[in-house]
Design a protein around this motif. Sequence first.
Motif, PDB file in Angstrom:
ATOM      1  N   ARG B 110      56.192  38.810-119.556  1.00  0.00           N
ATOM      2  CA  ARG B 110      56.912  39.777-118.730  1.00  0.00           C
ATOM      3  C   ARG B 110      58.292  39.247-118.385  1.00  0.00           C
ATOM      4  NH1 ARG B 110      54.212  44.032-116.623  1.00  0.00           N
ATOM      5  NH2 ARG B 110      51.988  44.012-117.078  1.00  0.00           N
ATOM      6  N   LEU B 128      63.455  44.323-115.240  1.00  0.00           N
ATOM      7  CA  LEU B 128      62.567  43.325-114.646  1.00  0.00           C
ATOM      8  C   LEU B 128      61.132  43.813-114.737  1.00  0.00           C
ATOM      9  CD1 LEU B 128      64.542  42.112-111.497  1.00  0.00           C
ATOM     10  CD2 LEU B 128      63.794  40.733-113.448  1.00  0.00           C
ATOM     11  N   GLY B 129      60.269  42.912-115.137  1.00  0.00           N
ATOM     12  CA  GLY B 129      58.864  43.299-115.245  1.00  0.00           C
ATOM     13  C   GLY B 129      58.512  43.929-116.579  1.00  0.00           C
ATOM     14  N   LEU B 130      59.500  44.203-117.418  1.00  0.00           N
ATOM     15  CA  LEU B 130      59.177  44.758-118.743  1.00  0.00           C
ATOM     16  C   LEU B 130      58.230  43.816-119.491  1.00  0.00           C
ATOM     17  CD1 LEU B 130      62.375  46.285-120.362  1.00  0.00           C
ATOM     18  CD2 LEU B 130      60.287  47.453-119.684  1.00  0.00           C
ATOM     19  N   ASP B 131      57.336  44.408-120.206  1.00  0.00           N
ATOM     20  CA  ASP B 131      56.266  43.627-120.823  1.00  0.00           C
ATOM     21  C   ASP B 131      56.557  43.426-122.306  1.00  0.00           C
ATOM     22  OD1 ASP B 131      53.987  42.526-121.718  1.00  0.00           O
ATOM     23  OD2 ASP B 131      52.658  44.165-121.072  1.00  0.00           O
ATOM     24  N   PHE B 132      56.872  42.202-122.682  1.00  0.00           N
ATOM     25  CA  PHE B 132      57.160  41.882-124.093  1.00  0.00           C
ATOM     26  C   PHE B 132      55.949  41.294-124.801  1.00  0.00           C
ATOM     27  CE2 PHE B 132      61.570  42.529-123.123  1.00  0.00           C
ATOM     28  CZ  PHE B 132      62.151  42.825-124.333  1.00  0.00           C
TER      29      PHE B 132
END
Lengths: 385, 665
Positions: B110, B128-132
């Motif tokens: 994240r 922010l917090g995006l899930d890779f």
Amino acid sequence: MPGWTRKMLRPAARRLVRRLWLLGAIGLLTACVPSEPVRIGFVGGLSGRVADLGSEGKDGALLAVEQANAAGALFGRRIVLMVRDDAQDPDKARQAVSELIAAGVQVIVGPMTSAMAEAVIPLADEAGVTLISPTVTGSHFSGRDDHFFRVVSSSAEYARTAANFLADARGARRAALIIDLSNAAYTVDWVEHFGATFAEHGGTVLRVERFSSAEQASLLPQVERMLHDRPDAVVAVAGAVDAARIVQAVRRRAGQIDLLIADWAASERFVELGGAAAEGVWAPQYFDREDRSPRYRAFHTAYVERFDTEPGAASVAGFDAANVALAALSAKTGASVKAQLLAQTRFAGVQRPIVFDRYGDAARPIHMAVVRDGRFMLVSDGERQ
Amino acid sequence: MKPQPLARSLFVRYLLVAIVTFALVYPMIVGWLIPQVSREIEQRQIQLGQAIVGQVQAQLAGPAFALEGISRALEAKPALAGDALEALLDGFLAQAGGFSSLYLLDPAGRVMAVGLPPARRELRADLLGLDFSRHPLWRIAHESASTHWTDRFLSAVDGGFTVAAARAAGAWTLIGELAFDPLVGRLKAVSAGGDLRTLLLDRRGRTLADSQRELPERLEDFGNYEFMRAPQRFVDQVLRFDFEGQPMLGMVAQVPELGWRVLVMRSAVSAYRPVRTASLILLGGLAVAVGIGLFGAALQARYFARMFARLSAFAGEVGRGHYELVWTPARIREVNALAAAVERMGRTVQGREAALAHSEARLRELNETLEQRVAERTAALERSNRELADALAHLRLAQDELLRTERLAALGALVAGVAHELSTPLGNSLMAANTVGDRTRALKRDLQTGLKRSTLDQYLADTEAGAAIIERNLQRAADLVASFRQVAVDRASSQRRRFALDEVVDELALTLRPSFKRQPWKLETDVAPGLELDSYPGPLGQVLTNLVNNAIVHGFAGRDHGTVTVRGRADGADAVLLEVTDDGCGISAEHLRRIFDPFFTTRLGQGGSGLGLHIVHNLVSDLLGGTVEVDSRPGEGTRMRVRIPRRAPDGPPSAGADTLDQRGG
């Protein structure tokens, strides 16, 4: 001719003269191009936020053209795919199509989005150049006698399927929607049909939030507003990148809510960018990734080998659209591409045959899919409850 | 070959010279100049490609170094969090590192911090917090120790394609999206000028940067080109390929470590334009030179043609007898020499003409005498012609004489026969008369001495017998004479009358028999009785006589036996067929064709006149209106067939037969 020249032109000398002429002739010939290739256009969004869709469509079309060339091309004439980017901008789309028309193409695969189709159809009609779109679904292009053909159903079908699914299978009654205005021709149409069908089931569209992917702006305010009304379901009618961000934002705030994305976003990029938040997101689509038919497996293998990535719905549609264009061009009837398409009406597709009605619109059965373990899977009947 | 006008001939020669020149220069251009210039162009292309690869490498070294620096810094300060981290990342971004954004991912993938340029910082909350965790790049970078560069990468910030570099920083992962502006700027700078196009391709041949397109547009996919599928074969080589239907000249070089490639290409048409221009200028120059040469040739040809026309007019005048004409000198010595020669020739001709006139006069004289001589010769010829005609007439007379002689001979034979036939009865009568006389004289003596009755009775008996003998023999002689007279009359007069064929043949046999006396040969007749003809019995008799004589003379010569048979038969209702057959020696085939020709004989000088059968033929065909055929083979005898109508043709007998008959009388 006087005697001395006759003497000069003894056989050996004559041969020499002949050789020199031959040399000259070869020199002139090599300056010429042997045979003019057949040019097919491609136009789609290859930059900006819709690039994923355009890129898949382009790869599909490119694969079709490369396979046709490997199989002997069109009566020995090489086929060249001329690729142009519309950047999801009507002016650039018109410019791209004008360039392709000027380059002498008879048929263009594209565009990929309805907003661009709206911009370029008049140009194509005027020039008599046929557009075969892989992915444009805007339903107000249906039932018009123009140079526009499409190999998929209209967005009305997707929207209705999505609404029916949310209302029937998920029991949702309160939906909040967010749409991308940069492709309004598609998204507004989609929302209208969704709303109408949802209302038939007694559902209510609480709110339709808007944004434009053409501007770089935060989407969090729209997400906050949607969730504020406590909907049963949130529907994102946007491209894959935006949908992934919206879905992540929604999941962070309301983990269990039903999330549905429009067919536009239902691509592999959505899964990559959506991460864990993409799990359990619903999407209507015609593309069956689990297809085991030899035809699809062959396409899948070729695609993965060529592009090192899984094909998406737009890849299949691009491949189909390009093959339809090639089939129309290879018919030796001398008729225009449009006339040929309307005369033949039925063309082979990777997963299903493409059948045009007299306005050049095709219909395909639409399934509901869901993201499971990082992949789109067809919704089985058991999951409907 | 047809003679051609001077102008055309000269023109053709000049053209030939031009072609030869062209043929020598053109191969030099094609075979030497063009390849050399082309090689230089291609060499330059390769050098340019290598230079650009160096530039790209240098350009990418900065971000890689920066990423390494940041990750080291983060590893050194693992406690940093929140704003401090972002400030650190923003700070790095602000330095000239070449990234457009930086994400720091926590161990779960994240986004825990984002570095953005000032214009995009309002997106920070979205990111922010995006899930890779599902992104392949995160997985690779997370597990590897070095910097990993992506191929095309879909930016999480602006959604478009870019390139990212990722590197693990302790438990975290750092992802930097490459800022393309400086790279494209560099590509544009090195490709500036001309239509040179430089593209940076990722490992699969997709365009990452393009010197000719706006930053976000990266469209071309070269993944299917041979130089991408088997790049090792194309190292430092000039590529020739089709791009959008245009022939291109290119060079591809690999960016070390990244596996990317730099493709420098330009349209082959423009690349080789210097070559084409040079060769066009050369060819154009050549063409102009040839053109000027040909124009000059045309002018000269006209000048020469005029001069020759004047010369020709001059010669023509001289030819017409104007020998006094004088040539106005031209500017060309040879022409003047030619004119002088014509003048000389004119004078010579003049002299010759005079001589000719003289000899002509002599000839005329000769001509006149010639006519006289011809007249003399003609007269001589006419004279000899007349002599010849006379000789011919004599000859004809001689021939007629011969024929008459022949007839006389036949008559002679007839007379001999008659005489012979008559001799017997006349002799018998004479002897009986003598006997009667002797008896009468003895009776007279007995009367004086005493006549005895018995003596008288004896005398009477003898006298009676003698008178009967005399009577009988004279009657026979009278019969013969009557018969001969008929033959003679018939022969002499050619009278036409009705007669019986057997009678005529019998009479004939009578006249012919004497010829058979004292000879070992026989004549037999066998004629059907009662065949009556209305014809010419004399000529018919002569025909048969000649045929029988012919058989005797030619068929039985030197033989001790032989029979000639004369047969007569009806041949249909209107004709009779007479056959004279002998069993003599026959006639050879070569003689058979000629036996009816006049004067043809095998016994020349032995009494044969050569006219016998000729007469037969003439009489049968002309007078009697019939045909005569011969059928004979050596050693097997001869059969002569005479077919005549019972009624001879009307009209006067032909002159020939007449003549013969009159002469025969």
